[in-house]
Write a protein that holds these residues in place. Structure first.
Motif, short mmCIF file in Angstrom:
data_model
loop_
_atom_site.label_atom_id
_atom_site.label_comp_id
_atom_site.label_asym_id
_atom_site.label_seq_id
_atom_site.Cartn_x
_atom_site.Cartn_y
_atom_site.Cartn_z
N ARG A 1 2.65 9.54 -10.00
CA ARG A 1 3.26 9.75 -11.33
C ARG A 1 4.52 8.91 -11.53
N GLY A 2 4.43 7.65 -11.16
CA GLY A 2 5.50 6.71 -11.43
C GLY A 2 6.65 6.74 -10.43
N CYS A 3 6.50 7.51 -9.34
CA CYS A 3 7.55 7.58 -8.32
C CYS A 3 6.93 7.35 -6.95
N VAL A 4 7.76 6.95 -5.99
CA VAL A 4 7.28 6.74 -4.62
C VAL A 4 7.04 8.10 -3.98
N SER A 5 5.87 8.27 -3.38
CA SER A 5 5.51 9.54 -2.75
C SER A 5 6.10 9.61 -1.34
N VAL A 6 6.83 10.69 -1.05
CA VAL A 6 7.46 10.86 0.26
C VAL A 6 7.25 12.28 0.77
N ASP A 7 7.46 12.46 2.09
CA ASP A 7 7.43 13.80 2.66
C ASP A 7 8.84 14.39 2.67
N GLY A 8 9.03 15.53 3.33
CA GLY A 8 10.32 16.20 3.33
C GLY A 8 11.44 15.45 4.01
N THR B 1 7.60 7.41 3.50
CA THR B 1 6.41 7.05 2.72
C THR B 1 5.22 7.03 3.66
N ASN B 2 4.07 6.66 3.12
CA ASN B 2 2.86 6.58 3.95
C ASN B 2 2.83 5.32 4.81
N VAL B 3 3.80 4.41 4.61
CA VAL B 3 3.86 3.17 5.40
C VAL B 3 4.98 3.32 6.42
N PRO B 4 4.68 3.25 7.71
CA PRO B 4 5.72 3.41 8.74
C PRO B 4 6.89 2.45 8.56
N GLY B 5 8.11 2.98 8.70
CA GLY B 5 9.30 2.15 8.59
C GLY B 5 9.81 1.98 7.18
N ILE B 6 9.11 2.55 6.18
CA ILE B 6 9.55 2.46 4.78
C ILE B 6 9.78 3.87 4.25
N TYR B 7 10.96 4.07 3.69
CA TYR B 7 11.38 5.37 3.18
C TYR B 7 11.77 5.24 1.71
N GLY C 1 0.80 -1.22 0.00
CA GLY C 1 0.00 0.00 0.00
C GLY C 1 0.83 1.27 0.00
N VAL C 2 2.10 1.16 -0.46
CA VAL C 2 2.94 2.36 -0.55
C VAL C 2 2.41 3.26 -1.65
N LYS C 3 2.20 4.51 -1.33
CA LYS C 3 1.61 5.45 -2.28
C LYS C 3 2.58 5.79 -3.41
N ILE C 4 2.07 5.72 -4.64
CA ILE C 4 2.84 6.05 -5.83
C ILE C 4 2.21 7.27 -6.50
#
Length: 472
Positions: free
Chosen positions: A297-304, A308-314, A292-295
């Motif tokens: 436009r073809g890339c992994v979505s991350v904050d600053g 990612t939106n899944v805890p423990g995954i960057y 369920g990692v948010k994608i």
């Protein structure tokens, strides 16, 4: 995952992965890196470094060709493309080995194979070829934190798929068996214009096709126009507002149909075609959809902080979206692990990321373009200084160039800096430091720049913005 053997496990050993891994090791964390193919990733193996090695050969050849302009005589010279490629590949190997050494020095485990995240904190590694000495075997691994650093690959357009013979990506363009007599390049971003410069210097008849109205689309319009004029002066043909709609392969050439914005079309036949229409993130086969990692436009979505939106995954680097630059990836690697370690990491400010293009002439920039600054509502002051007014540039025989600076008229804040000309990829860092320190025009004006240096063009552009330019 309290009993996980790794505090941080990186999937990918590119600039983001290996730099992040080293920083994590410095912070006392137990670190591993999963790599499937190229130690150090694309940058040192098939990107930044070998490309610059080719361009250096082209630059030296260019100077030899113009030896007479410097009062010198050069005879019996030519292009040995096999030797040029050999030097480039040797440098790539040296850089890749250097990354392996640094990881070993910092006690970072290297696990060789294709990594897939099967659950938060769990990675299944499938064996791939080319495992270096000392690498750990494929298998199941666990970590408290997982960092996706898988990079990107060339974008492929339907009907114009690379075949490694007639239609190239940057992989084939970096190691040609011979110099094509004619070359068609799709795309005028950094990759496209760098290869245009290299192959033109090597003797190819080069044509660039760009879909947008401007070459170097992310650069300031004035700087891009200056670069275009220089390219065309060298004999590079440029079609903007145009696209390759069809490609027909011959025995040893391609014929491309080019459509322009006004509805007209033409055909161009060239020995080879380079597809340089951007890159896409390597998000496949990682198990991201299942998790369920948010994608976006073809890339992994991350904050600053690269979460990612899944805890423990960057995610860091190209796979985490633009700008797709090695130095952005490296900085994200540091931000990411410092956040994991509980340090006060500062979120990435993408306006502070410089961009460098190593074509001839070089182009470099940081911050807002003039157009973007106006669109953002700033009342601006713009300074310009041509290299022809700089003594060092004239002495070097590199008097065609431009330094441009953009300031907030109300505060004196430096909003952007844009350069085209000799060695501007080295000069731009001065403006990057200034922006990070929140320097104003007054401080830049009162800074003493050494003479004679090309860096004085930077000072003069600031003076120009405030009506104080001296040498123009």
């Amino acid at each position: 995952m309290a009993n996980a053997p790794y505090d941080v496990l990186f999937i990918g050993s590119g600039p983001g992965g290996y730099v992040g891994a080293i920083r994590a090791a410095q912070l006392g964390l137990k670190v591993g890196v999963v790599e499937r193919q190229y130690m150090g990733g694309i940058c040192p193996n098939w990107g930044c470094i070998p490309a610059k090695a080719l361009l250096r050969s082209a630059e030296i050849f260019h100077y030899i060709e113009h030896a007479k302009d410097y009062g010198l005589v050069a005879e019996k010279y030519g292009v040995d493309i096999a030797g040029v490629v050999k030097r480039s590949r040797g440098i790539a190997s040296q850089m890749s080995n250097g990354v392996a050494f640094l990881l070993k020095k910092n006690k970072v485990d290297v696990i060789w194979g294709q990594g897939t995240i099967t659950a938060p904190g769990k990675v299944s590694v499938t064996a791939t070829e080319g495992a270096p000495k000392g690498a750990l075997a494929a298998g199941e691994y666990t970590a408290k934190n997982l960092v996706i650093a898988t990079g990107a690959r060339p974008r492929v357009l339907p009907g114009i798929e690379p075949d490694k013979k007639l239609i190239w990506t940057y992989f084939e363009a970096l190691a040609p068996a011979s110099v094509p007599k004619s070359l068609l390049i799709m795309g005028s971003g950094a990759i496209g214009v760098e290869f245009a410069s290299f192959y033109k210097a090597m003797g190819s008849d080069v044509t660039i096709v760009e879909l947008l109205p401007q070459i170097l689309p992310v650069e300031d319009e004035e700087i891009a126009a200056h670069a275009r004029k220089r390219f065309e002066k060298q004999g590079i043909k440029i079609l903007t507002g145009a696209k390759v709609s069809k490609v027909v392969k011959g025995a040893d050439n391609v014929t491309a149909t080019i459509e322009t914005a006004d509805g007209k079309s033409q055909t161009i036949t060239a020995d080879r075609l380079i597809a340089a229409v951007g890159v896409v993130g390597n998000i496949e086969n990682l198990g991201l959809e299942k998790l369920g990692v948010k994608i976006d436009r073809g890339c992994v979505s991350v904050d600053g902080l690269c979460r990612t939106n899944v805890p423990g995954i960057y995610a860091i680097g190209d796979v985490a979206g633009p700008p797709m630059l090695a130095h952005k990836a490296e900085h994200e690697g540091v931000i990411c692990v410092e956040g994991i370690a509980g340090l006060h990491a500062h979120p990435m400010d993408k306006l502070m990321i410089p961009g460098c293009t190593y074509c001839m002439p070089q182009v470099a920039s940081v911050g807002l373009t003039e157009k973007k600054a106006r669109e953002a509502g700033f009342d601006i002051k713009v300074g310009r200084f041509p290299f022809i007014g700089n003594g060092k540039a004239v002495a070097l025989g590199e008097s065609e160039g431009l330094a441009k600076t953009i300031f907030d008229a109300k505060t004196g804040r430096l909003l952007g800096a844009h350069l085209v000309g000799a060695e501007v990829t080295e000069l731009i860092q001065g403006f990057v430091v200034a922006m990070n320190l929140e320097t104003t025009e007054e401080e830049l004006i009162n800074t003493v720049f050494p003479h004679p240096t090309v860096s004085e063009t930077m000072h003069e552009s600031v003076l120009s913005a405030y009506g104080r330019v001296i040498h123009a």
